[in-house]
Design an enzyme around this catalytic site. Structure first.
Site, short mmCIF file in Angstrom:
data_model
loop_
_atom_site.label_atom_id
_atom_site.label_comp_id
_atom_site.label_asym_id
_atom_site.label_seq_id
_atom_site.Cartn_x
_atom_site.Cartn_y
_atom_site.Cartn_z
CB ALA A 75 -0.96 0.01 1.19
CB THR A 245 9.83 -9.88 -12.97
OG1 THR A 245 10.76 -9.61 -14.03
CG2 THR A 245 9.34 -11.32 -13.07
CB CYS A 330 11.42 5.57 19.60
SG CYS A 330 10.30 4.82 20.78
C1 LIG Z 1 -0.26 -0.71 6.50
C2 LIG Z 1 -0.82 0.47 5.84
C3 LIG Z 1 -0.20 1.06 4.74
C4 LIG Z 1 1.13 0.55 4.21
O1 LIG Z 1 0.99 -0.70 3.62
P1 LIG Z 1 2.28 -1.55 3.23
O2 LIG Z 1 1.74 -2.65 2.38
O3 LIG Z 1 2.86 -2.04 4.53
O4 LIG Z 1 3.22 -0.67 2.49
C5 LIG Z 1 -0.80 2.14 4.16
N1 LIG Z 1 -1.95 2.63 4.63
C6 LIG Z 1 -2.59 2.10 5.68
C7 LIG Z 1 -3.87 2.68 6.14
C8 LIG Z 1 -2.04 1.00 6.33
O5 LIG Z 1 -2.67 0.49 7.39
#
Ligand SMILES: *Cc1c(COP(=O)(O)O)cnc(C)c1O
Length: 386
Positions: A75, A245, A330
């Site tokens: 994400a 890929t 932190c």
């Molecule tokens: C965990 C999270 C992300 C990041 O996702 P990743 O796959 O770890 O990069 C982004 N947005 C929200 C709301 C999340 O909880």
């Protein structure tokens, strides 16, 4: 030593054993190990078929067309492509761009918008009320002539609260403004329909939904067509939007995980509502405990609690047999309170008294009972020595 009880499902979930099983079939010589882009032999075709099946599984969970799914590394990358790619495309056409987001988005959105801000893009940072939800009026009041993109999360990862993005999306659609929704924390927890949300771009991650880390997806609407400029070049995979890929095993894991999530949605909501009620009941003998974020518009599995007069870092140390999160960052010398809790108007002191408990598919009633009794014990002890 017994392992601590895992109550940090919002940070990541374990991979479901059925997901791991599917993934293992896509790695070795006797499995589907080929390059999905290899067009010249069956190894490639087989891998491509596995990838396309997964694309449909992911699309189905959000009621999208499989052709609208772009694979990413997670994400964080989806948020980056959506925001940078949409703004870059808008700038190419117009010359100036204004973006609206909120102060309590995930760092993947916050830091990306700050990066754009440093490069001359105007960014409006909306601040929600104590409930952690951005309202329709806040967005509509912030709109400008050159607003190109609004980015808001569906479920907040620290508070668990749900923003009514559907009504906001409807307004933006009418005005022709692009709408990005970070749904990483919503997938598998609430029903999602990109049509109903009026989302143009939507970010997903596998590892919050019992899939593997390192794989995610970006939904990119086809009608009306949304264009995002590529941020990673080379090879033109994923309709030119994201080269590289395709990792078949990761993608198959995400597909299986999302397919399972679709089938279990209601069952899991019920399970988590029960566990949440049990946790709240178990803590009811403690005075001075408050829920941060909306008590009504929220997912059941995430509960953020403040304990009056108790320092969360000390509480966490005392709760060494529970794996939980404080949301604070932190740095070398000091503990910075969670920017999300500050963002909903808590004072530094209040923010330092909060912990997030997040439960999931494998959390048991016994674990919650144990957690509640440990919390009561440690909070009582810490208050007594104040
Ligand atoms: C965990 C999270 C992300 C990041 O996702 P990743 O796959 O770890 O990069 C982004 N947005 C929200 C709301 C999340 O909880």
């Amino acid at each position: 030593m017994k392992k601590p009880v895992y109550l940090d499902y919002a940070a990541t979930t374990p991979v479901d054993p059925s997901v791991a099983e599917e993934m293992a079939k896509c790695l070795t010589l006797d499995g589907v190990f080929g390059n999905p882009a290899s067009r010249t032999h069956g190894y490639g075709w087989q891998a491509e078929a596995a990838v396309e099946k997964s694309r449909r599984q992911v699309a189905d969970l959000i009621h999208a067309d499989p052709r609208e799914i772009v694979w990413t590394s997670g994400a964080t990358e989806s948020d980056n492509i959506a925001i940078k790619g949409a703004v870059e495309d808008a700038l190419a056409g117009q010359g100036s761009a204004h973006v609206i987001t909120s102060a309590i988005e995930h760092k993947a959105v916050v830091d990306t918008c700050k990066w754009l801000e440093q490069r001359g893009v105007d960014v409006t940072w909306l601040t929600p009320g104590r409930d952690g939800r951005i309202s329709y009026d806040q967005v509509s009041d912030a709109l400008r002539e050159n607003t190109r993109l609004v980015s808001l999360m569906l479920v907040n990862n620290e508070l668990g609260c749900i923003t009514d993005v559907a009504s906001i999306g409807a307004m933006l659609r009418q005005k022709g403004i692009m709408f990005h929704v970070d749904a990483a924390q919503a997938a598998g927890k609430i029903a999602i329909s990109v049509e109903q949300l009026n989302a143009d771009l939507l970010s997903l991650s596998a590892h919050k939904v019992y899939g593997p880390k390192g794989i995610g997806a970006l939904y990119v609407r086809r009608a009306p067509e949304v264009r995002v400029a590529a941020q990673i070049h080379g090879g033109g995979h994923e309709r030119g939007m994201r080269s590289g890929t395709l990792p078949t095993h990761q993608i198959v894991g995400m597909g299986k995980a999302f397919d399972m999530a679709a089938g279990k949605l209601e069952e899991e909501q019920g399970h988590l509502e029960n566990l949440r009620a049990q946790l709240v009941e178990g803590l009811s003998q403690l005075e001075g405990v408050s829920v941060n974020g909306s008590p009504d518009h929220r997912v059941p599995g995430i509960i953020n609690l403040s304990f009056d007069g108790v320092d969360a870092e000390s509480l966490m140390l005392g709760l060494h047999d529970l794996a939980v999160s404080s949301g604070s960052a932190c740095s070398s010398a000091t503990v910075e309170p969670s920017f999300v809790l500050r963002g909903i108007g808590l004072s530094d002191r209040q923010a330092h008294q909060a912990l997030r408990f997040s439960m999931g598919r494998f959390t048991t009633s016994e674990e919650v009972e144990f957690a509640a009794s440990r919390i009561v014990e440690v909070v009582t002890r810490l208050r007594a020595v104040r």
